[in-house]
Design an enzyme around this catalytic site. Structure first.
Site, PDB file in Angstrom:
ATOM      1  N   ASP A 183      30.472  37.152 -13.854  1.00 56.92           N
ATOM      2  CA  ASP A 183      30.788  37.460 -12.456  1.00 56.92           C
ATOM      3  C   ASP A 183      32.131  38.169 -12.339  1.00 56.92           C
ATOM      4  O   ASP A 183      32.761  38.135 -11.296  1.00 56.92           O
ATOM      5  CB  ASP A 183      30.799  36.179 -11.613  1.00 56.92           C
ATOM      6  N   HIS A 232      34.273  34.566 -14.889  1.00 55.95           N
ATOM      7  CA  HIS A 232      33.775  33.456 -15.718  1.00 55.95           C
ATOM      8  C   HIS A 232      32.901  33.994 -16.856  1.00 55.95           C
ATOM      9  O   HIS A 232      32.395  35.123 -16.789  1.00 55.95           O
ATOM     10  CB  HIS A 232      33.004  32.457 -14.848  1.00 55.95           C
ATOM     11  N   SER A 263      38.686  26.448 -14.208  1.00 51.97           N
ATOM     12  CA  SER A 263      37.225  26.425 -14.212  1.00 51.97           C
ATOM     13  C   SER A 263      36.623  26.928 -15.520  1.00 51.97           C
ATOM     14  O   SER A 263      35.538  26.501 -15.919  1.00 51.97           O
ATOM     15  CB  SER A 263      36.676  27.253 -13.047  1.00 51.97           C
TER      16      SER A 263
END
Length: 242
Positions: A192, A195, A11
């Site tokens: 977070d 990320h 991600s």
């Protein structure tokens, strides 16, 4: 055709084309010279990456004299953040033991080198983890009340990634170590606990560019695609395209 740089990862790579992302910054830097191609897969670990490698990079793109696409200039390989999920927490299905992670990286690098012997392969370690923020931002129910990742575990995977790069004779960005050189890394670089913020993306961008430059991939050494406007004769514009 313009040469390519592939970004292969989880991600943190998939999100890299967002505004201020490290992939978007690479695409902007290399505009008119290289196509930066995104191959990011949110949630993937190195085991899954190895499993799908031939689908991500099909044989038709192996390059060669048969008319296939030319080999890419570089491929970034950025896995480990999901491998480092703890095996007894809610994200255990993503966990890969560190020894297997290391072997998976070896296999990915070996496969890419076999496919594209002259392509620069660049490993990137997982980033550090802010455990308190991970508790505030779970992506699934977390009945244990414990973070699914720890910074210590991420560090073990980062170390394995650096070791793999050394064993394979390829460059590596040690993001885990680099980010923690800033005392305010938790808030500055992670939105977070995992990320990246825009400043975190900037760190990745800058470190990747350094490694690409050392590997011989710099704007000064790349050919611009088609004539620049400044090089077009106003009196006979089409002459520039002959």
């Amino acid at each position: 055709m313009r040469p390519k740089i592939y970004l292969f990862g989880d991600s943190i790579t998939e999100e890299s084309f967002r505004d201020g992302g490290w992939g978007a910054s690479l695409a902007n830097l290399f505009s008119r010279t290289v196509d930066v191609v995104l191959r990011g897969y949110s949630g993937y670990n190195s085991r899954w990456a190895l499993k799908v490698l031939d689908r991500v990079f099909p044989e038709a793109e192996s390059g060669g004299s048969d008319g296939a696409s030319p080999p890419p200039l570089a491929v970034t390989v950025f896995f480990g953040a999901n491998d480092a999920c703890l095996p007894d927490r809610y994200a255990a299905f993503q966990h890969v033991p560190v020894d297997e992670y290391k072997q998976n990286l070896h296999s990915i690098v070996s496969s890419l080198k076999k496919r594209w012997p002259k392509t620069l392969i660049l490993l990137i370690t997982p980033p550090p983890i802010d455990e308190d923020e991970r508790l505030r931002h779970p992506y699934a129910e977390n009945p244990s009340g414990l973070p699914e990742r720890t910074n210590e575990a991420a560090g073990a995977f980062a170390k394995a990634c650096v070791e793999t790069a050394g064993e394979c004779g390829i460059p590596v960005v040690d993001l885990w170590t680099r980010m923690q050189q800033d005392p305010d890394w938790r808030k500055a670089y992670l939105r977070d606990g995992l990320h990246l913020t825009q400043d975190g993306n900037k760190v990745v961008f800058e470190e990747v560019v350094k490694k690409l430059n050392v590997g011989g991939l710099s704007l000064e050494k790349l050919t611009v695609d088609l004539p620049l406007l400044a090089d077009i004769d106003h009196g006979d514009p089409l002459k520039a395209f002959q």
